[in-house]
Design an enzyme around this catalytic site. Structure first.
Site, PDB file in Angstrom:
ATOM      1  N   ARG A  99       0.829  -1.216   0.000  1.00  0.00           N
ATOM      2  CA  ARG A  99       0.000   0.000   0.000  1.00  0.00           C
ATOM      3  C   ARG A  99       0.860   1.262   0.000  1.00  0.00           C
ATOM      4  O   ARG A  99       0.368   2.351  -0.228  1.00  0.00           O
ATOM      5  CB  ARG A  99      -0.944  -0.018   1.210  1.00  0.00           C
ATOM      6  CG  ARG A  99      -2.123  -0.958   0.986  1.00  0.00           C
ATOM      7  CD  ARG A  99      -3.169  -0.779   2.044  1.00  0.00           C
ATOM      8  NE  ARG A  99      -2.917  -1.572   3.224  1.00  0.00           N
ATOM      9  CZ  ARG A  99      -3.469  -1.338   4.411  1.00  0.00           C
ATOM     10  NH1 ARG A  99      -4.266  -0.321   4.573  1.00  0.00           N
ATOM     11  NH2 ARG A  99      -3.200  -2.113   5.435  1.00  0.00           N
ATOM     12  N   HIS A 133      -1.574  -5.754  -4.064  1.00  0.00           N
ATOM     13  CA  HIS A 133      -2.554  -4.694  -3.788  1.00  0.00           C
ATOM     14  C   HIS A 133      -2.805  -3.862  -5.050  1.00  0.00           C
ATOM     15  O   HIS A 133      -3.946  -3.496  -5.340  1.00  0.00           O
ATOM     16  CB  HIS A 133      -2.060  -3.817  -2.633  1.00  0.00           C
ATOM     17  CG  HIS A 133      -2.953  -2.650  -2.402  1.00  0.00           C
ATOM     18  ND1 HIS A 133      -4.264  -2.800  -2.018  1.00  0.00           N
ATOM     19  CD2 HIS A 133      -2.746  -1.332  -2.540  1.00  0.00           C
ATOM     20  CE1 HIS A 133      -4.827  -1.611  -1.919  1.00  0.00           C
ATOM     21  NE2 HIS A 133      -3.921  -0.698  -2.228  1.00  0.00           N
ATOM     22  N   LYS A 195     -14.978   4.945  -0.451  1.00  0.00           N
ATOM     23  CA  LYS A 195     -14.279   4.939   0.853  1.00  0.00           C
ATOM     24  C   LYS A 195     -13.231   6.036   0.877  1.00  0.00           C
ATOM     25  O   LYS A 195     -12.620   6.345  -0.141  1.00  0.00           O
ATOM     26  CB  LYS A 195     -13.602   3.575   1.036  1.00  0.00           C
ATOM     27  CG  LYS A 195     -12.840   3.411   2.321  1.00  0.00           C
ATOM     28  CD  LYS A 195     -12.206   2.021   2.394  1.00  0.00           C
ATOM     29  CE  LYS A 195     -10.778   2.014   1.885  1.00  0.00           C
ATOM     30  NZ  LYS A 195     -10.107   0.721   2.038  1.00  0.00           N
ATOM     31  N   ARG A 197      -9.817   7.259   3.182  1.00  0.00           N
ATOM     32  CA  ARG A 197      -8.901   6.994   4.286  1.00  0.00           C
ATOM     33  C   ARG A 197      -8.697   8.269   5.077  1.00  0.00           C
ATOM     34  O   ARG A 197      -8.494   9.341   4.487  1.00  0.00           O
ATOM     35  CB  ARG A 197      -7.562   6.497   3.728  1.00  0.00           C
ATOM     36  CG  ARG A 197      -7.089   5.287   4.438  1.00  0.00           C
ATOM     37  CD  ARG A 197      -6.021   4.486   3.788  1.00  0.00           C
ATOM     38  NE  ARG A 197      -6.502   3.114   3.604  1.00  0.00           N
ATOM     39  CZ  ARG A 197      -6.768   2.261   4.579  1.00  0.00           C
ATOM     40  NH1 ARG A 197      -6.596   2.597   5.835  1.00  0.00           N
ATOM     41  NH2 ARG A 197      -7.205   1.052   4.320  1.00  0.00           N
ATOM     42  N   ASP A 222     -12.464  -7.695  -1.153  1.00  0.00           N
ATOM     43  CA  ASP A 222     -11.298  -6.839  -0.935  1.00  0.00           C
ATOM     44  C   ASP A 222     -10.050  -7.701  -1.122  1.00  0.00           C
ATOM     45  O   ASP A 222     -10.120  -8.935  -1.046  1.00  0.00           O
ATOM     46  CB  ASP A 222     -11.329  -6.232   0.476  1.00  0.00           C
ATOM     47  CG  ASP A 222     -10.538  -4.928   0.546  1.00  0.00           C
ATOM     48  OD1 ASP A 222      -9.862  -4.578  -0.432  1.00  0.00           O
ATOM     49  OD2 ASP A 222     -10.590  -4.264   1.606  1.00  0.00           O
ATOM     50  N   THR A 227      -6.861  -4.215   9.618  1.00  0.00           N
ATOM     51  CA  THR A 227      -7.533  -3.979  10.905  1.00  0.00           C
ATOM     52  C   THR A 227      -9.008  -4.335  10.829  1.00  0.00           C
ATOM     53  O   THR A 227      -9.684  -4.420  11.857  1.00  0.00           O
ATOM     54  CB  THR A 227      -7.433  -2.499  11.283  1.00  0.00           C
ATOM     55  OG1 THR A 227      -8.110  -1.730  10.275  1.00  0.00           O
ATOM     56  CG2 THR A 227      -5.992  -2.035  11.377  1.00  0.00           C
ATOM     57  N   GLY A 229     -11.122  -2.325   9.495  1.00  0.00           N
ATOM     58  CA  GLY A 229     -11.820  -1.031   9.487  1.00  0.00           C
ATOM     59  C   GLY A 229     -12.628  -0.810   8.211  1.00  0.00           C
ATOM     60  O   GLY A 229     -13.803  -0.424   8.271  1.00  0.00           O
ATOM     61  N   SER A 230     -12.013  -1.079   7.063  1.00  0.00           N
ATOM     62  CA  SER A 230     -12.722  -0.868   5.788  1.00  0.00           C
ATOM     63  C   SER A 230     -13.967  -1.740   5.731  1.00  0.00           C
ATOM     64  O   SER A 230     -15.034  -1.305   5.296  1.00  0.00           O
ATOM     65  CB  SER A 230     -11.842  -1.242   4.596  1.00  0.00           C
ATOM     66  OG  SER A 230     -10.626  -0.573   4.661  1.00  0.00           O
TER      67      SER A 230
HETATM   68  C1  R5P Z   1      -6.881  -0.820   0.848  1.00  0.00           C
HETATM   69  O1  R5P Z   1      -6.927  -0.078  -0.097  1.00  0.00           O
HETATM   70  C2  R5P Z   1      -7.048  -2.315   0.769  1.00  0.00           C
HETATM   71  O2  R5P Z   1      -7.649  -2.736  -0.396  1.00  0.00           O
HETATM   72  C3  R5P Z   1      -7.848  -2.801   1.945  1.00  0.00           C
HETATM   73  O3  R5P Z   1      -9.143  -2.236   1.871  1.00  0.00           O
HETATM   74  C4  R5P Z   1      -7.192  -2.430   3.224  1.00  0.00           C
HETATM   75  O4  R5P Z   1      -5.878  -2.907   3.228  1.00  0.00           O
HETATM   76  C5  R5P Z   1      -7.921  -3.014   4.399  1.00  0.00           C
HETATM   77  O5  R5P Z   1      -7.356  -2.493   5.558  1.00  0.00           O
HETATM   78  P1  R5P Z   1      -8.214  -2.406   6.889  1.00  0.00           P
HETATM   79  O6  R5P Z   1      -8.756  -3.777   7.138  1.00  0.00           O
HETATM   80  O7  R5P Z   1      -7.235  -1.977   7.950  1.00  0.00           O
HETATM   81  O8  R5P Z   1      -9.282  -1.378   6.666  1.00  0.00           O
END
Ligand code: R5P
Length: 316
Positions: A99, A133, A195, A197, A222, A227, A229-230
């Site tokens: 990322r 990613h 979404k 960040r 995904d 975490t 969170g998304s």
């Molecule tokens: C971000 O762009 C990735 O595709 C995932 O959405 C992200 O890595 C998920 O991270 P987390 O579970 O911390 O939200």
């Protein structure tokens, strides 16, 4: 006749179970090596068999502790190079730091590129990986990169459920292409979450849902759950918009900060389908979590790379 001599597969200490499963698929024993740390925290590697001119595949996902596992892998590659391996392929089922792939803020690094340079400098001659990613990371390397995808594996599993009135939901624009691929495979429409960040503190905010989701069963896609969170913000937004139940499909289960516990607590979320690109620790074992193995996928790719056969044909 394959262009390289005997195929050998070795593992670092990150995920030996996956390396063994790959060897089972290939019908060969796992290569013998010693990988350990001295009392002073310095890592040491020694191959316990002759690898001169062998076609050597080293397996290491960049899992927790990420920096240790990367360093150990670089040392393994160096040891293989100095042992006169015929060819060294870095098998990286999960590429961490992916990322951090662009300079999107002032004075920040592009760590995904730095790691690519380190791997090449250490002596890797090819890379085999799964669901980067961002596909563009392939271009950070000046050696061949074969990127596999777990999408057909996930789609086959979800497709067998024959869900009534499904919609495939991408957690963000970045996941849209992957989600479209899964939607096409299971014959479902697509919706995309908008979404955002928030800063650099692993916080996300879901702003909008693009597409029809009301009264449908959502299959959320995904590339990784870190975490959670998304996903949690996606799940909440979908709940508010009248989704009847939800499934999650994701290749890389990082699961930091008790992500599994937080995710599976949501009632409408029936199942989280992940793969074993990363070690399946106790924190990931939960009745709602299903783990599909990428070992046959990686094993078949290794067989094909060794024999000079097409990898693309695996996905046709
Ligand atoms: C971000 O762009 C990735 O595709 C995932 O959405 C992200 O890595 C998920 O991270 P987390 O579970 O911390 O939200």
């Amino acid at each position: 006749m394959p262009p390289f001599e005997e195929l050998r597969v070795f593992t670092g200490s990150a995920h030996p179970d996956l390396a063994k499963a790959i060897c089972d698929y290939l019908g060969i024993p796992l290569g013998q090596s010693h990988v350990f740390k001295f009392a002073n925290d310095n890592t040491f590697v020694q191959f316990q068999e002759n690898i001169r001119q062998r076609d050597v595949f080293l397996v290491q996902p960049f899992s927790y502790p990420v920096n240790d596992n990367i360093m150990e892998f670089l040392i393994m590659i160096d040891a293989a190079k100095r042992a006169s391996a015929g060819r060294i392929t870095a098998v990286i089922p999960y590429y961490a730091y992916a990322r951090t792939d662009k300079k999107d803020q002032p004075r920040v690094p592009i760590t995904a590129r730095l790691i690519a340079d380190l791997l090449t400098t250490a002596g890797a001659e090819r890379v085999l990986t799964v669901d980067l990613h961002a596909g563009q990371i392939q271009g950070f390397f000046n050696i061949p990169v074969d990127e596999l995808t777990a999408l057909p594996l996930l789609a086959r599993y979800v497709g067998q459920k024959e869900l009534l009135n499904p919609v495939v939901v991408a957690v963000d624009f970045g996941a849209a292409k992957r989600a479209r691929g899964l939607a096409a495979r299971i014959g479902a429409p697509l919706a995309i979450m908008e979404k955002r960040r928030v800063g650099n503190a692993d916080q996300t905010e879901t702003l909008n849902v693009i597409g029809e989701v009301e009264s449908k069963i959502a299959v959320i896609v995904d590339d990784e759950i870190d975490t959670g969170g998304s996903l949690i913000s996606t799940v909440t937004a979908l709940e508010e918009r009248g989704v009847t139940e939800m499934y999650v499909c994701c290749t890389h289960a990082v699961f930091s900060n008790k992500a599994a516990e937080r995710l599976t607590a949501t009632n409408l979320l029936r199942e989280v389908i992940i793969t074993d690109t990363l070690p399946v620790s106790d924190g990931k074992r939960h009745p709602k979590v299903t783990v599909l193995s990428v070992a046959p996928l990686l094993g078949e790719a290794i067989h094909r790379i060794h024999g000079g056969l097409s990898i693309g044909a695996m996905f046709e």
